[in-house]
Design an enzyme around this catalytic site. Structure first.
Site, PDB file in Angstrom:
ATOM      1  N   ARG A   1      -6.510  11.328  -9.129  1.00  0.00           N
ATOM      2  CA  ARG A   1      -7.131  10.125  -8.536  1.00  0.00           C
ATOM      3  C   ARG A   1      -8.598  10.407  -8.270  1.00  0.00           C
ATOM      4  O   ARG A   1      -8.936  11.308  -7.514  1.00  0.00           O
ATOM      5  CB  ARG A   1      -6.421   9.740  -7.242  1.00  0.00           C
ATOM      6  CG  ARG A   1      -7.046   8.527  -6.590  1.00  0.00           C
ATOM      7  CD  ARG A   1      -6.406   8.214  -5.259  1.00  0.00           C
ATOM      8  NE  ARG A   1      -5.109   7.588  -5.384  1.00  0.00           N
ATOM      9  CZ  ARG A   1      -4.272   7.398  -4.362  1.00  0.00           C
ATOM     10  NH1 ARG A   1      -4.598   7.825  -3.152  1.00  0.00           N
ATOM     11  NH2 ARG A   1      -3.112   6.816  -4.547  1.00  0.00           N
TER      12      ARG A   1
ATOM     13  N   ARG B   1      -4.230  10.323   9.426  1.00  0.00           N
ATOM     14  CA  ARG B   1      -3.576   9.522   8.386  1.00  0.00           C
ATOM     15  C   ARG B   1      -4.629   9.061   7.400  1.00  0.00           C
ATOM     16  O   ARG B   1      -5.835   9.255   7.615  1.00  0.00           O
ATOM     17  CB  ARG B   1      -2.907   8.313   9.084  1.00  0.00           C
ATOM     18  CG  ARG B   1      -1.689   7.689   8.389  1.00  0.00           C
ATOM     19  CD  ARG B   1      -0.572   8.647   8.216  1.00  0.00           C
ATOM     20  NE  ARG B   1       0.657   7.978   7.833  1.00  0.00           N
ATOM     21  CZ  ARG B   1       1.070   7.775   6.576  1.00  0.00           C
ATOM     22  NH1 ARG B   1       0.340   8.175   5.557  1.00  0.00           N
ATOM     23  NH2 ARG B   1       2.234   7.192   6.333  1.00  0.00           N
TER      24      ARG B   1
ATOM     25  N   GLY C   1       6.103  -1.667  -5.669  1.00  0.00           N
ATOM     26  CA  GLY C   1       7.413  -1.068  -5.933  1.00  0.00           C
ATOM     27  C   GLY C   1       8.208  -0.669  -4.716  1.00  0.00           C
ATOM     28  O   GLY C   1       9.389  -0.338  -4.813  1.00  0.00           O
TER      29      GLY C   1
ATOM     30  N   CYS D   1       1.248  -0.774  -1.856  1.00  0.00           N
ATOM     31  CA  CYS D   1       0.036  -0.445  -2.603  1.00  0.00           C
ATOM     32  C   CYS D   1      -0.414  -1.616  -3.468  1.00  0.00           C
ATOM     33  O   CYS D   1      -1.602  -1.764  -3.751  1.00  0.00           O
ATOM     34  CB  CYS D   1       0.271   0.768  -3.493  1.00  0.00           C
ATOM     35  SG  CYS D   1       0.885   2.193  -2.594  1.00  0.00           S
ATOM     36  N   GLY D   2       0.525  -2.431  -3.918  1.00  0.00           N
ATOM     37  CA  GLY D   2       0.190  -3.599  -4.747  1.00  0.00           C
ATOM     38  C   GLY D   2      -0.138  -4.826  -3.915  1.00  0.00           C
ATOM     39  O   GLY D   2      -0.288  -5.917  -4.460  1.00  0.00           O
TER      40      GLY D   2
HETATM   41 FE1  SRM Z   1      -0.838   3.592  -2.132  1.00  0.00          FE
HETATM   42  C1  SRM Z   1       1.095   6.185  -1.159  1.00  0.00           C
HETATM   43  C2  SRM Z   1      -0.526   4.481  -5.318  1.00  0.00           C
HETATM   44  C3  SRM Z   1      -3.390   1.517  -2.924  1.00  0.00           C
HETATM   45  C4  SRM Z   1      -0.491   2.087   0.905  1.00  0.00           C
HETATM   46  N1  SRM Z   1       0.075   5.122  -3.069  1.00  0.00           N
HETATM   47  C5  SRM Z   1       0.801   6.105  -2.479  1.00  0.00           C
HETATM   48  C6  SRM Z   1       1.162   7.192  -3.479  1.00  0.00           C
HETATM   49  C7  SRM Z   1       0.111   8.243  -3.379  1.00  0.00           C
HETATM   50  C8  SRM Z   1       2.541   7.801  -3.221  1.00  0.00           C
HETATM   51  C9  SRM Z   1       2.826   8.992  -4.115  1.00  0.00           C
HETATM   52  O1  SRM Z   1       2.457  10.109  -3.781  1.00  0.00           O
HETATM   53  O2  SRM Z   1       3.422   8.776  -5.155  1.00  0.00           O
HETATM   54  C10 SRM Z   1       1.099   6.376  -4.790  1.00  0.00           C
HETATM   55  C11 SRM Z   1       0.734   7.140  -6.039  1.00  0.00           C
HETATM   56  C12 SRM Z   1       1.551   6.620  -7.210  1.00  0.00           C
HETATM   57  C13 SRM Z   1       0.912   6.884  -8.531  1.00  0.00           C
HETATM   58  O3  SRM Z   1       1.360   7.812  -9.252  1.00  0.00           O
HETATM   59  O4  SRM Z   1       0.014   6.149  -8.892  1.00  0.00           O
HETATM   60  C14 SRM Z   1       0.138   5.264  -4.393  1.00  0.00           C
HETATM   61  N2  SRM Z   1      -1.854   3.187  -3.787  1.00  0.00           N
HETATM   62  C15 SRM Z   1      -1.506   3.563  -5.034  1.00  0.00           C
HETATM   63  C16 SRM Z   1      -2.312   2.849  -6.079  1.00  0.00           C
HETATM   64  C17 SRM Z   1      -2.580   3.680  -7.329  1.00  0.00           C
HETATM   65  C18 SRM Z   1      -1.588   1.540  -6.455  1.00  0.00           C
HETATM   66  C19 SRM Z   1      -2.113   0.904  -7.721  1.00  0.00           C
HETATM   67  O5  SRM Z   1      -1.352   0.882  -8.701  1.00  0.00           O
HETATM   68  O6  SRM Z   1      -3.255   0.455  -7.740  1.00  0.00           O
HETATM   69  C20 SRM Z   1      -3.546   2.500  -5.247  1.00  0.00           C
HETATM   70  C21 SRM Z   1      -4.572   3.592  -5.253  1.00  0.00           C
HETATM   71  C22 SRM Z   1      -5.808   3.212  -4.506  1.00  0.00           C
HETATM   72  C23 SRM Z   1      -6.910   4.236  -4.643  1.00  0.00           C
HETATM   73  O7  SRM Z   1      -7.631   4.169  -5.641  1.00  0.00           O
HETATM   74  O8  SRM Z   1      -7.046   5.074  -3.752  1.00  0.00           O
HETATM   75  C24 SRM Z   1      -2.923   2.382  -3.868  1.00  0.00           C
HETATM   76  N3  SRM Z   1      -1.825   2.132  -1.148  1.00  0.00           N
HETATM   77  C25 SRM Z   1      -2.770   1.306  -1.691  1.00  0.00           C
HETATM   78  C26 SRM Z   1      -3.006   0.188  -0.832  1.00  0.00           C
HETATM   79  C27 SRM Z   1      -3.873  -1.014  -1.143  1.00  0.00           C
HETATM   80  C28 SRM Z   1      -5.256  -0.953  -0.594  1.00  0.00           C
HETATM   81  O9  SRM Z   1      -5.755   0.085  -0.167  1.00  0.00           O
HETATM   82  O10 SRM Z   1      -5.867  -2.021  -0.606  1.00  0.00           O
HETATM   83  C29 SRM Z   1      -2.169   0.354   0.264  1.00  0.00           C
HETATM   84  C30 SRM Z   1      -1.981  -0.617   1.453  1.00  0.00           C
HETATM   85  C31 SRM Z   1      -3.191  -0.680   2.314  1.00  0.00           C
HETATM   86  C32 SRM Z   1      -3.250   0.417   3.340  1.00  0.00           C
HETATM   87  O11 SRM Z   1      -3.185   1.586   3.000  1.00  0.00           O
HETATM   88  O12 SRM Z   1      -3.409   0.077   4.506  1.00  0.00           O
HETATM   89  C33 SRM Z   1      -1.435   1.576   0.046  1.00  0.00           C
HETATM   90  N4  SRM Z   1       0.102   4.078  -0.401  1.00  0.00           N
HETATM   91  C34 SRM Z   1       0.181   3.290   0.707  1.00  0.00           C
HETATM   92  C35 SRM Z   1       1.059   3.905   1.656  1.00  0.00           C
HETATM   93  C36 SRM Z   1       1.416   3.356   3.056  1.00  0.00           C
HETATM   94  C37 SRM Z   1       0.404   3.825   4.045  1.00  0.00           C
HETATM   95  C38 SRM Z   1       0.893   3.827   5.472  1.00  0.00           C
HETATM   96  O13 SRM Z   1       0.037   3.778   6.376  1.00  0.00           O
HETATM   97  O14 SRM Z   1       2.097   3.914   5.710  1.00  0.00           O
HETATM   98  C39 SRM Z   1       1.529   5.097   1.065  1.00  0.00           C
HETATM   99  C40 SRM Z   1       2.510   6.126   1.665  1.00  0.00           C
HETATM  100  C41 SRM Z   1       1.869   6.996   2.675  1.00  0.00           C
HETATM  101  O15 SRM Z   1       0.649   7.102   2.802  1.00  0.00           O
HETATM  102  O16 SRM Z   1       2.652   7.614   3.408  1.00  0.00           O
HETATM  103  C42 SRM Z   1       0.915   5.159  -0.234  1.00  0.00           C
HETATM  104 FE1  SF4 Z   2       5.468   2.232  -3.397  1.00  0.00          FE
HETATM  105 FE2  SF4 Z   2       2.843   2.580  -3.658  1.00  0.00          FE
HETATM  106 FE3  SF4 Z   2       4.518   3.890  -5.225  1.00  0.00          FE
HETATM  107 FE4  SF4 Z   2       4.119   1.268  -5.537  1.00  0.00          FE
HETATM  108  S1  SF4 Z   2       2.631   2.921  -5.881  1.00  0.00           S
HETATM  109  S2  SF4 Z   2       6.068   2.296  -5.561  1.00  0.00           S
HETATM  110  S3  SF4 Z   2       3.962   0.620  -3.406  1.00  0.00           S
HETATM  111  S4  SF4 Z   2       4.267   4.120  -3.004  1.00  0.00           S
END
Ligand code: SRM
Ligand code: SF4
Length: 511
Positions: free
Chosen positions: A68, A182, A436, A441-442
């Protein structure tokens, strides 16, 4: 840096391993790690600490890592995109890149032993992936048409870059901000249409005039999590553009030193604001900032519906245009990345922009070049005029690569939308977001129709399903959508979506 004040009595397990060894420490160990091979690594280093460098072990595809990046304001140039394309090209069919919902890129399929070399390439190209995962500040988002938009109040690109540089020490890693309780999101809106979804960030800066001086009102505490989702609230503070980095760092230090490290489900910034009350939080930020924070301007300048930037649009620079290319669910292959870089240089000024809708914008296209540009074959795949249902489709990674996922998302989202496009006429686009799992994240809560993966029982078996969210409003007066339907098996989803589109979005059935 270790949190100073209010040290919690009980640390969660993530905090314990951060105390054992700081996440950023793996930076100096990467070469040795890559010689050992990922299979020999300590599990905490492999699964967690490497995320401080942006390296994500993918349990779904062990041995094929995700990287990333961080791309402040989502802008990069053709040479940089070529470097990234050449990295994923090495991995053949396993290599790809995703444009993320934070205006960023993730590279896939990477073999672990290649990372030291890849980091050298990134550094030479002026790119970084540092602090992009785990308890760090995510990609700083800004207006995707910053600097070229006739309606903007300010160009957000240097502002996002300055914030990123302060937090990451110019992309080399900054231990001051690598041990937050966090994750943390920051966005800067520069125009009237809120194209960054300010309301869902831990800090958002929104344009606001005070006594005819330009500056930003500050919103805090927006976030999504499986447990709770909240829109950001006003901090009742107004700052000028040259104060954004300092204020961001001051808020981060308050969060770092006082945010909860006990329960990870209750650690995002809003939980601290709730715990203290806004007045105490504001006073702590002010003290850390080192000067009084002026009260917010009475109103902000977010006055428009959100634009999607797809298609050809005039820039504020006379005779120049930008072109928004629709990238279906944000996925790119290496040859497509090379081709985007070529188009950016042949027709535009060589820049490539990314949007939170997972699309691409090319800039600086002269009027005389538009006709030839529109004939380019890449635009058959990355359309300038996609069908209304596909146009604003967003999807998170889902089960193909993410081990949190409860359902497959990207392919299903595309297939279903294409089928519905064949069956229905729509005069307006409908913002459909897939995610998902409840991590969101979506961003299903910002969509007209949001689909959140879950599991349910059908015919005695556990099957993939979705909860449906509706009512998300973006742009001016943004508000979060609510869950309206629960546990629809994915196999039964099409007629449900069809009915929603017919009843609520003016769709009509094709003859
Ligand atoms: Fe996310 C965790 C993907 C935007 C909330 N997110 C993850 C992980 C890292 C989990 C993992 O280790 O597998 C996902 C990686 C999957 C992969 O292989 O791609 C993942 N998040 C994404 C992305 C790639 C979704 C996408 O397809 O675009 C986005 C990457 C953004 C970036 O460039 O950094 C992404 N994630 C978001 C957003 C949207 C936003 O920021 O506008 C959110 C909700 C907003 C927020 O965070 O307040 C989001 N992601 C989470 C959470 C829940 C956070 C929480 O406070 O509980 C997790 C899980 C965690 O952190 O424990 C998570
Ligand atoms: Fe869940 Fe984020 Fe993984 Fe999508 S990318 S399946 S919302 S943790």
């Amino acid at each position: 840096m270790t949190p100073s004040a209010a040290a919690p009595t009980k640390l969660n397990k993530f905090e314990k391993y951060k105390v054992e060894k700081d996440g950023l420490a793996v930076k100096d160990e990467l070469k040795q790690f890559s010689e050992l091979g990922w299979e020999a690594l300590d599990e905490t280093d492999l699964v967690h600490r490497l995320k401080w460098l942006g390296i994500f072990f993918r349990p779904v595809t062990p041995g094929q890592f995700m990287l990333r990046l961080r791309i402040a304001n989502g802008i990069l140039n053709a040479e940089q995109l070529r470097v990234l394309a050449s990295i994923v090209q090495r991995y053949g069919d396993d290599g790809s890149a995703d444009i993320t919902t934070r205006q960023n890129l993730q590279l896939r399929g990477i073999r672990f032993e290649d990372f030291p070399n890849i980091f050298e390439q990134l550094q030479q190209a002026g790119l970084t992936s540092v602090q992009s995962g785990m308890d760090n500040v995510r990609n700083i988002t800004g207006s995707p048409v910053a600097g070229i938009d006739g309606a903007e109040f300010i160009d957000t690109i240097p502002l996002c870059q300055t914030i990123q540089d302060a937090i990451t020490n110019h992309g080399t890693g900054n231990p001051e901000y690598t041990n937050l309780p966090r994750k943390f999101n920051i966005a800067v809106a520069g125009g009237p249409d809120n194209s960054v979804h300010a309301e869902i960030n831990d800090i958002a800066y929104v344009p606001a005039f005070k006594d005819s001086h330009f500056g930003f009102n500050v919103l805090v505490g927006g976030f999504f999590s499986a447990k709770r989702c909240e829109a950001a609230i006003p901090l009742n503070a107004w700052v000028t553009d040259n104060q954004l980095a300092d204020l961001s760092c001051a808020i981060l230090r308050v969060f770092r030193d006082h945010g909860s490290r006990a329960n990870r489900q209750k650690s995002r910034l809003m939980w601290l604001i709730d715990d203290w009350g806004l007045d105490k939080f504001r006073a702590a930020v002010e003290a850390e900032f080192g000067q009084p924070l002026p009260e917010a301007a009475p109103k902000d300048e977010i006055a428009w519906e959100k634009r999607d930037h797809i298609g050809i649009h005039p820039q504020k620079q006379e005779g120049l245009h930008y072109a928004g290319l629709h990238v279906p669910v944000g996925r790119l292959k290496a040859d497509e990345m090379f081709e985007i870089a070529r188009l950016a240089q042949v027709y535009g000024n060589g820049d490539i922009r990314l949007t939170v809708e997972q699309n691409v914008i090319l800039t600086g296209i002269e009027t005389a070049k538009l006709e030839a540009f529109e004939q380019e074959s890449l635009l058959e795949t990355f359309s300038l005029n996609p069908a209304p249902l596909v146009r604003e489709l967003v999807s998170c990674t889902g089960a193909r690569f993410c081990n949190f996922a409860l359902v497959e998302t990207k392919q299903r989202a595309l297939a279903l939308t294409q089928e519905l496009t064949e069956e229905l006429n729509l005069s307006q686009s409908v913002r459909i977001h897939w995610t998902g799992c409840p991590n969101s994240c979506g961003q299903p809560q910002v969509a007209d129709i949001g689909l959140m993966g879950t599991k349910t029982r059908k015919d005695g078996k556990t099957v993939e399903a979705v909860d449906i969210y509706m009512g998300g409003k973006v742009g001016k007066d943004a508000q979060l959508g609510e869950r309206v339907l629960k546990s629809i098996p994915c196999d039964d989803l099409k007629p449900v979506l069809r009915d929603l589109l017919l009843e609520k979005f003016g769709a009509t059935a094709r003859a």
